[in-house]
Write a protein that holds these residues in place. Structure first.
Motif, mmCIF file in Angstrom:
data_model
loop_
_atom_site.group_PDB
_atom_site.id
_atom_site.type_symbol
_atom_site.label_atom_id
_atom_site.label_comp_id
_atom_site.label_asym_id
_atom_site.label_seq_id
_atom_site.Cartn_x
_atom_site.Cartn_y
_atom_site.Cartn_z
ATOM 1 N N SER A 41 18.567 -21.088 -53.955
ATOM 2 C CA SER A 41 18.094 -20.865 -52.741
ATOM 3 C C SER A 41 18.634 -21.984 -51.950
ATOM 4 N N ARG A 101 21.308 -18.130 -51.983
ATOM 5 C CA ARG A 101 20.636 -17.105 -51.288
ATOM 6 C C ARG A 101 19.956 -17.636 -50.414
ATOM 7 N N VAL A 103 16.338 -18.006 -48.627
ATOM 8 C CA VAL A 103 15.069 -17.756 -49.156
ATOM 9 C C VAL A 103 14.354 -16.806 -48.009
#
Ligand SMILES: [Cu+2]
Length: 104
Positions: A41, A101, A103
Motif C-alpha cells: 500500500s 495500491r 489505501v
C-alpha cells in the motif's frame, strides 16, 4: 430517519480505521528477488536485503538502491501508486516488481 443515517455516516467517517504503514522484506538470494512480486500500500516501506555474496542493486525508474554489498540492506518508502518494475543493474535477468495500491 434521514438524520439518523447522516449521523451514522458521519460517525463511520470520523472513526474510519487508521492503517499502520507496513514494512515488507525482499531477500536477494541465489540471483533472485524473493518474493519476485510484492503488493504493498502507498505509505509502506520495502526493505531489500542482499543475502548473496555478490553485490546487487534494486533499480527502477523511480528508485535506485545503488550497490548493495553482501548482507547490506536498503529501504524505500512507496509514496505513489503504480507498478514499479525493477532490475539488478549488474544482472539484468534479475527482475522484480512492487505493485503499490492506494489505501481505501
Ligand atoms: Cu545482481
Amino acid at each position: 430517519m434521514k438524520l439518523a443515517i447522516a449521523v451514522l455516516l458521519v460517525g463511520v467517517t470520523a472513526c474510519g480505521r487508521t492503517r499502520e504503514a507496513r514494512t515488507h522484506h525482499v531477500e536477494i538470494r541465489a540471483m533472485q528477488f524473493v518474493p519476485v512480486e510484492l503488493v504493498v500500500s502507498v505509505g509502506d516501506t520495502v526493505v531489500w536485503t542482499n543475502e548473496d555474496v555478490l553485490p546487487h542493486t534494486a533499480t527502477a525508474a523511480s528508485f535506485d538502491s545503488k550497490d548493495l554489498a553482501s548482507k547490506a540492506q536498503w529501504s524505500y518508502k512507496v509514496t505513489a501508486a503504480g507498478d514499479y518494475n525493477y532490475v539488478c543493474t549488474y544482472h539484468p535477468t534479475m527482475r522484480g516488481r512492487v505493485s503499490a495500491r492506494v489505501v481505501e
